[in-house]
Scaffold this motif. Sequence first.
Motif, PDB file in Angstrom:
ATOM      1  N   ALA A   1      -4.859  44.281  48.332  1.00  0.00           N
ATOM      2  CA  ALA A   1      -6.264  44.330  48.774  1.00  0.00           C
ATOM      3  C   ALA A   1      -7.083  45.230  47.865  1.00  0.00           C
ATOM      4  O   ALA A   1      -8.240  44.921  47.542  1.00  0.00           O
ATOM      5  CB  ALA A   1      -6.344  44.811  50.217  1.00  0.00           C
ATOM      6  N   ARG A   2      -6.509  46.333  47.444  1.00  0.00           N
ATOM      7  CA  ARG A   2      -7.233  47.225  46.536  1.00  0.00           C
ATOM      8  C   ARG A   2      -7.512  46.553  45.201  1.00  0.00           C
ATOM      9  O   ARG A   2      -8.539  46.821  44.569  1.00  0.00           O
ATOM     10  CB  ARG A   2      -6.440  48.513  46.340  1.00  0.00           C
ATOM     11  N   ALA A   3      -6.632  45.662  44.773  1.00  0.00           N
ATOM     12  CA  ALA A   3      -6.860  44.937  43.518  1.00  0.00           C
ATOM     13  C   ALA A   3      -8.093  44.043  43.600  1.00  0.00           C
ATOM     14  O   ALA A   3      -8.678  43.699  42.570  1.00  0.00           O
ATOM     15  CB  ALA A   3      -5.629  44.103  43.163  1.00  0.00           C
ATOM     16  N   LEU A   4      -8.494  43.674  44.829  1.00  0.00           N
ATOM     17  CA  LEU A   4      -9.706  42.878  45.020  1.00  0.00           C
ATOM     18  C   LEU A   4     -10.953  43.746  45.173  1.00  0.00           C
ATOM     19  O   LEU A   4     -12.055  43.216  45.304  1.00  0.00           O
ATOM     20  CB  LEU A   4      -9.557  41.984  46.258  1.00  0.00           C
ATOM     21  N   GLY A   5     -10.768  45.067  45.206  1.00  0.00           N
ATOM     22  CA  GLY A   5     -11.907  45.961  45.326  1.00  0.00           C
ATOM     23  C   GLY A   5     -12.050  46.632  46.677  1.00  0.00           C
ATOM     24  O   GLY A   5     -13.051  47.321  46.929  1.00  0.00           O
ATOM     25  N   TYR A   6     -11.074  46.464  47.556  1.00  0.00           N
ATOM     26  CA  TYR A   6     -11.121  47.071  48.892  1.00  0.00           C
ATOM     27  C   TYR A   6     -10.748  48.544  48.817  1.00  0.00           C
ATOM     28  O   TYR A   6      -9.710  48.898  48.249  1.00  0.00           O
ATOM     29  CB  TYR A   6     -10.160  46.331  49.810  1.00  0.00           C
ATOM     30  N   GLU A   7     -11.575  49.395  49.387  1.00  0.00           N
ATOM     31  CA  GLU A   7     -11.282  50.823  49.461  1.00  0.00           C
ATOM     32  C   GLU A   7     -11.443  51.279  50.908  1.00  0.00           C
ATOM     33  O   GLU A   7     -12.533  51.630  51.351  1.00  0.00           O
ATOM     34  CB  GLU A   7     -12.199  51.620  48.533  1.00  0.00           C
ATOM     35  N   PRO A   8     -10.350  51.283  51.674  1.00  0.00           N
ATOM     36  CA  PRO A   8     -10.433  51.708  53.076  1.00  0.00           C
ATOM     37  C   PRO A   8     -10.791  53.181  53.174  1.00  0.00           C
ATOM     38  O   PRO A   8     -10.400  53.991  52.324  1.00  0.00           O
ATOM     39  CB  PRO A   8      -9.023  51.440  53.597  1.00  0.00           C
ATOM     40  N   GLN A   9     -11.491  53.524  54.232  1.00  0.00           N
ATOM     41  CA  GLN A   9     -11.930  54.905  54.410  1.00  0.00           C
ATOM     42  C   GLN A   9     -11.500  55.504  55.744  1.00  0.00           C
ATOM     43  O   GLN A   9     -11.774  56.677  56.009  1.00  0.00           O
ATOM     44  CB  GLN A   9     -13.456  54.981  54.271  1.00  0.00           C
ATOM     45  N   ASP A  10     -10.827  54.717  56.573  1.00  0.00           N
ATOM     46  CA  ASP A  10     -10.452  55.208  57.897  1.00  0.00           C
ATOM     47  C   ASP A  10      -8.941  55.352  58.030  1.00  0.00           C
ATOM     48  O   ASP A  10      -8.170  54.723  57.288  1.00  0.00           O
ATOM     49  CB  ASP A  10     -10.993  54.263  58.976  1.00  0.00           C
ATOM     50  N   ASN A  11      -8.536  56.176  58.997  1.00  0.00           N
ATOM     51  CA  ASN A  11      -7.122  56.479  59.213  1.00  0.00           C
ATOM     52  C   ASN A  11      -6.898  56.637  60.705  1.00  0.00           C
ATOM     53  O   ASN A  11      -7.533  57.482  61.360  1.00  0.00           O
ATOM     54  CB  ASN A  11      -6.757  57.768  58.464  1.00  0.00           C
ATOM     55  N   ALA A  12      -5.988  55.836  61.268  1.00  0.00           N
ATOM     56  CA  ALA A  12      -5.726  55.869  62.707  1.00  0.00           C
ATOM     57  C   ALA A  12      -5.151  57.195  63.169  1.00  0.00           C
ATOM     58  O   ALA A  12      -5.137  57.473  64.383  1.00  0.00           O
ATOM     59  CB  ALA A  12      -4.770  54.736  63.078  1.00  0.00           C
ATOM     60  N   GLU A  13      -4.701  58.020  62.258  1.00  0.00           N
ATOM     61  CA  GLU A  13      -4.039  59.271  62.645  1.00  0.00           C
ATOM     62  C   GLU A  13      -4.963  60.191  63.449  1.00  0.00           C
ATOM     63  O   GLU A  13      -4.484  61.059  64.191  1.00  0.00           O
ATOM     64  CB  GLU A  13      -3.525  59.988  61.404  1.00  0.00           C
ATOM     65  N   VAL A  14      -6.268  60.006  63.309  1.00  0.00           N
ATOM     66  CA  VAL A  14      -7.193  60.851  64.084  1.00  0.00           C
ATOM     67  C   VAL A  14      -7.036  60.609  65.587  1.00  0.00           C
ATOM     68  O   VAL A  14      -7.508  61.423  66.398  1.00  0.00           O
ATOM     69  CB  VAL A  14      -8.661  60.611  63.652  1.00  0.00           C
ATOM     70  N   TYR A  15      -6.379  59.513  65.983  1.00  0.00           N
ATOM     71  CA  TYR A  15      -6.148  59.215  67.399  1.00  0.00           C
ATOM     72  C   TYR A  15      -4.740  59.612  67.845  1.00  0.00           C
ATOM     73  O   TYR A  15      -4.377  59.405  69.008  1.00  0.00           O
ATOM     74  CB  TYR A  15      -6.326  57.715  67.656  1.00  0.00           C
ATOM     75  N   ALA A  16      -3.938  60.175  66.951  1.00  0.00           N
ATOM     76  CA  ALA A  16      -2.528  60.403  67.246  1.00  0.00           C
ATOM     77  C   ALA A  16      -2.313  61.320  68.444  1.00  0.00           C
ATOM     78  O   ALA A  16      -1.401  61.090  69.254  1.00  0.00           O
ATOM     79  CB  ALA A  16      -1.829  60.970  66.012  1.00  0.00           C
ATOM     80  N   ASP A  17      -3.115  62.359  68.590  1.00  0.00           N
ATOM     81  CA  ASP A  17      -2.928  63.294  69.707  1.00  0.00           C
ATOM     82  C   ASP A  17      -3.078  62.604  71.056  1.00  0.00           C
ATOM     83  O   ASP A  17      -2.423  62.991  72.040  1.00  0.00           O
ATOM     84  CB  ASP A  17      -3.925  64.446  69.609  1.00  0.00           C
ATOM     85  N   ARG A  18      -3.905  61.573  71.108  1.00  0.00           N
ATOM     86  CA  ARG A  18      -4.134  60.871  72.373  1.00  0.00           C
ATOM     87  C   ARG A  18      -2.983  59.931  72.725  1.00  0.00           C
ATOM     88  O   ARG A  18      -2.924  59.396  73.834  1.00  0.00           O
ATOM     89  CB  ARG A  18      -5.455  60.107  72.307  1.00  0.00           C
TER      90      ARG A  18
END
Length: 271
Positions: free
Chosen positions: A226-243
């Motif tokens: 996906a990054r080879a197509l130009g996708y740059e994700p900016q989010d990370n599910a880890e911010v919900y890990a405590d819940r």
Amino acid sequence: MPDERLLITGAGGMVAGLVRERMRRRGRVVRLVDIKPLETPAGDGEESLTGDVTDRALMARACEGVDTVIHLGGLSRESSWEQTSLVNITGTQVVLQAAQEAGVRRVVLASSNHAVGFRRVDEAGADGIPADTTTRPDTFYGVSKAAIEALGSLYHSRFGMDVIVIRIGSCFPDPLPLGPRGLGTWLSPDDAARLFEACLSAESPGYQVIWGVSDNTRRIYSLTEARALGYEPQDNAEVYADRLADVPESPGSEYVGGGFTTALLGIYNPP
């Protein structure tokens, strides 16, 4: 005249609902198709049609003057073989055929992790399981997603159409509904829109299979393709890990498909 006309099928569904506003751009008209009238009617820069993706006449109209199709329409859960094959497999063929006959240059197909659901999580390499790993479907739904990947390959090879297949992990407002598994599979709504935009703008992608996932700390899916197509994700599910710290893993967690690999769905033993 708009600079670009984008067709989104399944416009009333979960994924389309999350990205619809995010896909609006100056100079772009988004044509929305769903089997039911949209709860939020078409607004500025939007058009809408109501009907079934298996309706060849409707899809021919829907594809007129379109530059790119994002095909999200279909059943998103396990159902009978008859319904799954009709809506997901035949419906995708109808969409691809209509797009080809209308001269649409690019189609983005929504596949799923369930196309490879019986792959083991421990198969992941340094950057995760490769996007083009061979299919190991976990359900009739997974089989239908494997089939649409094959259809996309055929329409690229036969007609030269650019086809990008996205194996979506799980696209929800947050990863909490899937429990701990969602911390690895989540594709945030913002990242989903970023991914679709990358698919629209990538130069001559040909036929590509990519994963649809955010850059999660516990990610098991490769982002290389996906990054080879130009996708740059900016989010990370880890911010919900405590819940989710006290939530146990669900059955089937050793497989990519999670609970879909278990007997809990119960459709394989009809009365």
